[in-house]
Design an enzyme around this catalytic site. Structure first.
Site, PDB file in Angstrom:
ATOM      1  N   ASP A   1     -12.979  25.130  57.062  1.00 46.09           N
ATOM      2  CA  ASP A   1     -13.444  25.801  55.848  1.00 46.09           C
ATOM      3  C   ASP A   1     -12.333  26.619  55.191  1.00 46.09           C
ATOM      4  OD1 ASP A   1     -15.964  24.836  56.636  1.00 46.09           O
ATOM      5  OD2 ASP A   1     -16.413  26.682  57.724  1.00 46.09           O
TER       6      ASP A   1
ATOM      7  N   GLU B   1     -22.889  21.871  49.359  1.00 46.95           N
ATOM      8  CA  GLU B   1     -22.623  23.207  49.884  1.00 46.95           C
ATOM      9  C   GLU B   1     -21.193  23.571  49.538  1.00 46.95           C
ATOM     10  OE1 GLU B   1     -22.811  23.363  54.179  1.00 46.95           O
ATOM     11  OE2 GLU B   1     -21.696  21.506  54.413  1.00 46.95           O
TER      12      GLU B   1
HETATM   13  O1  FUB Z   1     -18.258  25.727  59.019  1.00 54.05           O
HETATM   14  C1  FUB Z   1     -19.643  25.761  58.959  1.00 54.05           C
HETATM   15  C2  FUB Z   1     -20.131  25.037  57.759  1.00 54.05           C
HETATM   16  O2  FUB Z   1     -19.702  23.693  57.786  1.00 54.05           O
HETATM   17  C3  FUB Z   1     -19.597  25.554  56.456  1.00 54.05           C
HETATM   18  O3  FUB Z   1     -20.149  26.753  56.071  1.00 54.05           O
HETATM   19  C4  FUB Z   1     -19.927  24.391  55.610  1.00 54.05           C
HETATM   20  O4  FUB Z   1     -19.347  24.441  54.342  1.00 54.05           O
HETATM   21  C5  FUB Z   1     -19.430  23.271  56.473  1.00 54.05           C
HETATM   22  O5  FUB Z   1     -18.050  23.092  56.355  1.00 54.05           O
END
Ligand code: FUB
Length: 653
Positions: free
Chosen positions: A37, A207
């Site tokens: 991330d 997301e």
């Molecule tokens: O790293 C946990 C989660 O996985 C992140 O918040 C999302 O964007 C995905 O990458």
């Protein structure tokens, strides 16, 4: 030259050490821990990488899910050499968060008026799901202090902050779709009602919003499941809160089905870069990911060309460094592939296998500078004799690599009239299953070693890219060693305290006892160089090091240095040393141990007064002198109860 020496062809480790290892922005960019991330920001002329820190769950390793207990931050001035500033925030230090939630997901960080606002999702003590919190610091590397409460009115993950040219600050997050709102500059509260940003966008899970402004337009970029796993997609608008018009896919879903991707875009020194993640070091478990970087190109109309993920990454690799060809730009065909060096130790990296004649690997952007190299070292393994053709633009040459079932480094003369920036291509001409770990160009002419001298590999190997740790008994095994200085002595009885102080008080090289260590491969003076090693044994075999360089191995003064990196102060420890023969030791510029007389190497033979290893870097210097006989040393830190200290990392810079 002995018959054995004649038989041996250029067995060598050393040419590779002439190089400064590790300088290359290959992917992944962080090579000693999982990172995911990534949000990259430019502060004070450097790129700062704020990332999630994936781990295997310490409480339920069988639970195959995301698990993160803290955040590290990394910085770089060239996107090649990254400094890990250590933990900047952990779950126990968030007043409103579950101290054992392991839910510190994708973060961001922005600067305003000299304060750094680190924004992160976390599991709250009360209730379910995620809240979004803020921690503040006076410098990007911290220390950060978390606000008492999360930002009111938000339940979600993946915060992203935009300081827009309209003077407003906006916060974006995911949770019930992609959302955005105006926020106060100090991120304590929303200033407008959240709006949905994804209503006009094609269907499918979304997301990780990352929003940036370029040439008056706003880009909403986001992971999007179009088919099976996450692509990176984007939409554009003239307004920071939309409506956004879908433009296309920035990065396709990964062929190996790492389910998530998550990213940021940053402009640095005139170029745009995409930071994203992939499960390179954890192919069997896609929740342990690693950050990569590749270049981004904008079309004249502002749309973005799709980015192809690469192993090669960005940046230029010096020809005289260890060129990790397994992080290739291209592979010839199916007869070339990569494998982990050791599946149990993925952070050791990969090798490339050229399995049949015709198989090739290409590695772009190797910088030879103004001088053509004189040698080429291969670290390889092959069950049959092999020949490879190495081409560099117009130049090229054939190199024979004799069969070796164990890893070996061979330095060969290379008359390649190559300067400047070149793409390197290695093709297998004869033989089969040639496994290449790295290659390195050099200048000093090949050195011929006898078979016995290759035995150095039994005792020490070139230091790895990733920080090392002390072994389980606390011995420090990573050291920068200076090639030995001749100090003939017929007996070790000369080594009195007065003599040692006089001998080791002389100036042998610039930067002696300084806080800044020489680089691996750097010259200390006209004749001697520094080499960074990982010792295979708890005691570092100086005698073997010397005999690998020359037949003349007695009556030598050795200098050595290393860096112990601590996450917090470690008080009340002693430096415990053993050496053959006499030695002196310094910690952070202060003499702490002097071992005089005719010594044999005995573990914990001497120990310093109690001292504190400070948070951050601690520089250890040592000097060992020996007359006739073998020479070696061992060093560790012991705590107040005499137990080995092991909770730190070791680097040579
Ligand atoms: O790293 C946990 C989660 O996985 C992140 O918040 C999302 O964007 C995905 O990458």
């Amino acid at each position: 030259m002995s018959a054995l020496m004649k038989k041996s062809i250029f067995f060598i480790l050393l040419a590779a050490f002439l190089a400064s290892a590790g300088l290359s922005a290959q992917n992944p960019v962080i090579r000693d821990q999982y990172t995911a991330d990534p949000t990259a920001r430019v502060f004070g002329g450097k790129v700062w990488l704020f990332a999630s820190h994936d781990i295997i769950s310490p409480v339920a390793p069988e639970r195959k899910w995301f698990c993160m207990a803290d955040y590290h931050v990394f910085s770089s001035e060239d996107l090649m050499d990254w400094t890990d500033h250590g933990v900047i925030l952990s779950q126990e230090n968030v007043p409103w968060g579950k101290p054992d939630g392991y839910s510190m997901w994708a973060p961001d960080c922005v600067e305003k008026d000299g304060k750094y606002y680190f924004v992160f999702p976390n599991a709250p003590r009360e209730g379910r799901g995620f809240a979004i919190g803020v921690a503040v610091a006076d410098a990007p590397e911290g220390p950060y202090r978390a606000y008492e409460k999360p930002i009111p009115g938000i339940w979600g993950i993946d915060p992203c902050v935009l300081q827009a040219s309209d003077g407003n600050t906006y916060l974006y997050w995911s949770g019930m779709g992609l959302q955005g709102a105006r926020v106060k500059e100090d991120l304590t509260a929303l200033e407008s009602a959240p709006v949905r940003l994804d209503e006009n966008l094609p269907q499918g899970f979304k997301e990780g919003p990352f929003i940036f402004e370029r040439e008056g337009r706003f880009y909403l970029t986001y992971p999007w499941v179009q088919d099976k796993t996450e692509t990176l997609a984007y939409a554009m608008s003239d307004n920071p809160l939309g409506p956004f018009e879908f433009k296309g896919i920035l990065m396709a879903q990964s062929p190996n089905e790492c389910w998530t991707n998550h990213h940021s875009l940053v402009q640095y020194k005139g170029e745009w870069y995409l930071f994203y993640h992939h499960n390179d070091y954890s192919p069997a478990f896609d929740k342990n990911r690693s950050v990569r970087i590749d270049k981004v190109v904008f079309n004249p109309d502002g749309t973005i060309l799709p980015v192809t993920p690469t192993f090669r990454g960005v940046g230029i690799t010096p020809a005289r460094s260890l060129i990790q060809v397994d992080r290739y730009s291209a592979l010839g065909h199916l007869d070339a592939y990569i494998e982990f060096l050791d599946e149990q130790r993925p952070f050791d990296g990969w090798y490339v296998c050229l399995s049949r004649p015709g198989a090739w690997v290409r590695y772009d952007r190797v910088d030879f500078g103004e001088e053509a190299p004189e040698t080429l070292t291969f670290r390889y393994r092959a069950s049959r004799d092999c020949s490879v053709y190495v081409s560099l633009g117009e130049a090229g040459g054939l190199f024979d690599l004799p069969a070796s079932t164990s890893w070996k480094s061979v330095c060969l003369p290379a008359s390649l009239s190559t300067t400047g920036l070149q793409d390197l291509r290695i093709t297998l001409e004869e033989g089969a299953d040639l496994q290449l770990d790295w290659v390195s160009f050099g200048d000093d002419g090949p050195v011929v070693f006898s078979d016995s001298s290759t035995a150095l590999e039994k005792y020490m190997v070139p230091a790895g890219d990733s920080p090392a740790r002390p072994d389980e008994d606390g011995f420090v095994r990573r050291w920068l060693l200076l090639e030995p200085i001749s100090k003939p002595h017929r007996t070790n009885n000369d080594f009195t305290e007065t003599y040692l102080r006089e001998l080791m008080g002389q100036n042998y090289f610039p930067g002696q006892l300084s806080d800044v260590l020489p680089k691996d491969g750097a010259r200390a003076n006209k004749t001697l160089r520094w080499h960074a090693f990982d010792s295979k044994l708890f005691n570092v075999k100086l005698f073997r090091f010397a005999s690998n360089l020359s037949e003349d191995r007695y009556g030598k003064l050795y200098w050595m240095a290393t860096v112990v990196n601590c996450e917090t102060d470690i008080p009340d420890v002693r430096l415990a040393t053993g050496s053959n023969g006499a030695s002196m030791w310094w910690v952070n510029g202060k003499e702490v141990v002097l071992m005089d007389g005719d010594r044999r190497m005995v573990v914990d033979d001497c120990a310093s007064e109690r001292l504190t290893l400070k948070k951050g870097r601690n520089v250890i210097w040592g000097a060992v002198i020996n007359g006739p006989g073998l020479s070696d040393f061992c060093v560790r830190f012991l705590d107040a109860e005499g137990k080995p200290v092991t909770h730190y990392t070791i680097t040579t810079k």
